[in-house]
Design a protein around this motif. Sequence first.
Motif, mmCIF file in Angstrom:
data_model
loop_
_atom_site.group_PDB
_atom_site.id
_atom_site.type_symbol
_atom_site.label_atom_id
_atom_site.label_comp_id
_atom_site.label_asym_id
_atom_site.label_seq_id
_atom_site.Cartn_x
_atom_site.Cartn_y
_atom_site.Cartn_z
ATOM 1 N N GLU A 63 -21.490 -10.765 19.230
ATOM 2 C CA GLU A 63 -22.406 -11.605 19.995
ATOM 3 C C GLU A 63 -22.711 -11.017 21.373
ATOM 4 O O GLU A 63 -23.454 -11.609 22.146
ATOM 5 C CB GLU A 63 -21.868 -13.036 20.133
ATOM 6 C CG GLU A 63 -20.605 -13.169 20.930
ATOM 7 C CD GLU A 63 -20.035 -14.586 20.870
ATOM 8 O OE1 GLU A 63 -19.757 -15.135 21.930
ATOM 9 O OE2 GLU A 63 -19.899 -15.130 19.752
ATOM 10 N N LEU A 64 -22.147 -9.856 21.672
ATOM 11 C CA LEU A 64 -22.371 -9.226 22.971
ATOM 12 C C LEU A 64 -23.238 -7.983 22.817
ATOM 13 O O LEU A 64 -22.887 -7.060 22.086
ATOM 14 C CB LEU A 64 -21.033 -8.837 23.598
ATOM 15 C CG LEU A 64 -20.095 -9.992 23.943
ATOM 16 C CD1 LEU A 64 -18.748 -9.465 24.415
ATOM 17 C CD2 LEU A 64 -20.721 -10.891 24.999
ATOM 18 N N SER A 65 -24.365 -7.970 23.518
ATOM 19 C CA SER A 65 -25.269 -6.823 23.458
ATOM 20 C C SER A 65 -24.630 -5.600 24.114
ATOM 21 O O SER A 65 -23.846 -5.721 25.060
ATOM 22 C CB SER A 65 -26.580 -7.168 24.172
ATOM 23 O OG SER A 65 -27.388 -6.020 24.279
ATOM 24 N N GLU A 66 -24.997 -4.436 23.620
ATOM 25 C CA GLU A 66 -24.523 -3.186 24.230
ATOM 26 C C GLU A 66 -25.268 -2.894 25.532
ATOM 27 O O GLU A 66 -24.808 -2.117 26.354
ATOM 28 C CB GLU A 66 -24.724 -2.017 23.253
ATOM 29 C CG GLU A 66 -23.880 -2.111 21.996
ATOM 30 C CD GLU A 66 -22.392 -1.990 22.277
ATOM 31 O OE1 GLU A 66 -22.012 -1.256 23.208
ATOM 32 O OE2 GLU A 66 -21.603 -2.642 21.572
ATOM 33 N N SER A 67 -26.440 -3.516 25.695
ATOM 34 C CA SER A 67 -27.205 -3.296 26.925
ATOM 35 C C SER A 67 -27.108 -4.521 27.822
ATOM 36 O O SER A 67 -26.822 -5.628 27.365
ATOM 37 C CB SER A 67 -28.664 -2.987 26.590
ATOM 38 O OG SER A 67 -29.254 -4.097 25.953
ATOM 39 N N VAL A 68 -27.352 -4.300 29.098
ATOM 40 C CA VAL A 68 -27.242 -5.344 30.111
ATOM 41 C C VAL A 68 -28.619 -5.557 30.728
ATOM 42 O O VAL A 68 -29.308 -4.579 31.039
ATOM 43 C CB VAL A 68 -26.217 -4.913 31.191
ATOM 44 C CG1 VAL A 68 -26.255 -5.830 32.396
ATOM 45 C CG2 VAL A 68 -24.824 -4.865 30.594
ATOM 46 N N PRO A 69 -29.053 -6.797 30.910
ATOM 47 C CA PRO A 69 -30.345 -7.042 31.555
ATOM 48 C C PRO A 69 -30.407 -6.369 32.926
ATOM 49 O O PRO A 69 -29.402 -6.309 33.634
ATOM 50 C CB PRO A 69 -30.400 -8.565 31.682
ATOM 51 C CG PRO A 69 -29.373 -9.092 30.761
ATOM 52 C CD PRO A 69 -28.341 -8.029 30.594
ATOM 53 N N GLU A 70 -31.582 -5.891 33.280
ATOM 54 C CA GLU A 70 -31.749 -5.168 34.537
ATOM 55 C C GLU A 70 -31.268 -5.983 35.735
ATOM 56 O O GLU A 70 -30.660 -5.449 36.664
ATOM 57 C CB GLU A 70 -33.219 -4.793 34.708
ATOM 58 C CG GLU A 70 -33.447 -3.738 35.763
ATOM 59 C CD GLU A 70 -34.887 -3.252 35.747
ATOM 60 O OE1 GLU A 70 -35.472 -3.143 34.662
ATOM 61 O OE2 GLU A 70 -35.405 -3.005 36.846
ATOM 62 N N ILE A 71 -31.529 -7.278 35.693
ATOM 63 C CA ILE A 71 -31.150 -8.131 36.829
ATOM 64 C C ILE A 71 -29.637 -8.145 37.046
ATOM 65 O O ILE A 71 -29.163 -8.298 38.167
ATOM 66 C CB ILE A 71 -31.694 -9.574 36.627
ATOM 67 C CG1 ILE A 71 -31.567 -10.368 37.934
ATOM 68 C CG2 ILE A 71 -30.987 -10.273 35.465
ATOM 69 C CD1 ILE A 71 -32.264 -11.711 37.896
ATOM 70 N N GLU A 72 -28.866 -7.937 35.975
ATOM 71 C CA GLU A 72 -27.407 -7.866 36.113
ATOM 72 C C GLU A 72 -26.939 -6.425 36.324
ATOM 73 O O GLU A 72 -25.974 -6.185 37.052
ATOM 74 C CB GLU A 72 -26.741 -8.492 34.884
ATOM 75 C CG GLU A 72 -26.947 -10.005 34.834
ATOM 76 C CD GLU A 72 -26.572 -10.644 33.513
ATOM 77 O OE1 GLU A 72 -26.015 -9.964 32.635
ATOM 78 O OE2 GLU A 72 -26.868 -11.848 33.345
ATOM 79 N N ALA A 73 -27.641 -5.481 35.712
ATOM 80 C CA ALA A 73 -27.277 -4.067 35.896
ATOM 81 C C ALA A 73 -27.450 -3.644 37.349
ATOM 82 O O ALA A 73 -26.710 -2.791 37.856
ATOM 83 C CB ALA A 73 -28.126 -3.185 34.985
ATOM 84 N N ASP A 74 -28.422 -4.263 38.030
ATOM 85 C CA ASP A 74 -28.689 -3.911 39.429
ATOM 86 C C ASP A 74 -27.906 -4.774 40.412
ATOM 87 O O ASP A 74 -28.007 -4.579 41.622
ATOM 88 C CB ASP A 74 -30.187 -4.059 39.726
ATOM 89 C CG ASP A 74 -31.015 -3.033 38.976
ATOM 90 O OD1 ASP A 74 -30.451 -2.017 38.537
ATOM 91 O OD2 ASP A 74 -32.232 -3.264 38.823
ATOM 92 N N ALA A 75 -27.165 -5.733 39.901
ATOM 93 C CA ALA A 75 -26.434 -6.656 40.770
ATOM 94 C C ALA A 75 -25.063 -6.083 41.138
ATOM 95 O O ALA A 75 -24.615 -5.085 40.565
ATOM 96 C CB ALA A 75 -26.262 -7.995 40.060
#
Length: 139
Positions: free
Chosen positions: A52-64
């Motif tokens: 249930e966990l994506s291998e990618s992270v949304p940009e808004i969290e990747a940049d946080a």
Amino acid sequence: MGDRNPRESRRRFLRATGCGSAIVLAGCLGEDISYAAGESAVDRPEDWCFDELSESVPEIEADAVSIDGIERKDDDELLSREEAAYQCGPVEGNVCGTCTYYIDDRDGDAIGACTEVEGEIRSTDWCALWAPREKIDEE
Ligand code: SF4
């Protein structure tokens, strides 16, 4: 550093998440508490939540930054979940949500990210890099 009193860690986690009662706790954690008949959480494999966990992270969290202001490492420096010994659920009362490296959910899906480990990260899980949040007592 991971040998803190589990009861104190739980209290700190509940304060940090604003979840003060057992009644609202399951919903607050976003945890699936529906188990098949006869199945308990301890029977699940350590990686049961990976699907249930994506291998990618949304940009808004990747940049946080993390709750303690730590910047996320570059993608090629992040550890895989396996390398970090990530597992679904707490260890000794410690969870990602109380970890200094945790990046809170910012897109409303109740799943966050991590400055050290790749992919989406649940606040209710744990990995071997866990280190206590510094700002948890200031909130
Ligand atoms: S426990 Fe591990 S995966 Fe979770 S936030 Fe901390 S470093 Fe990241």
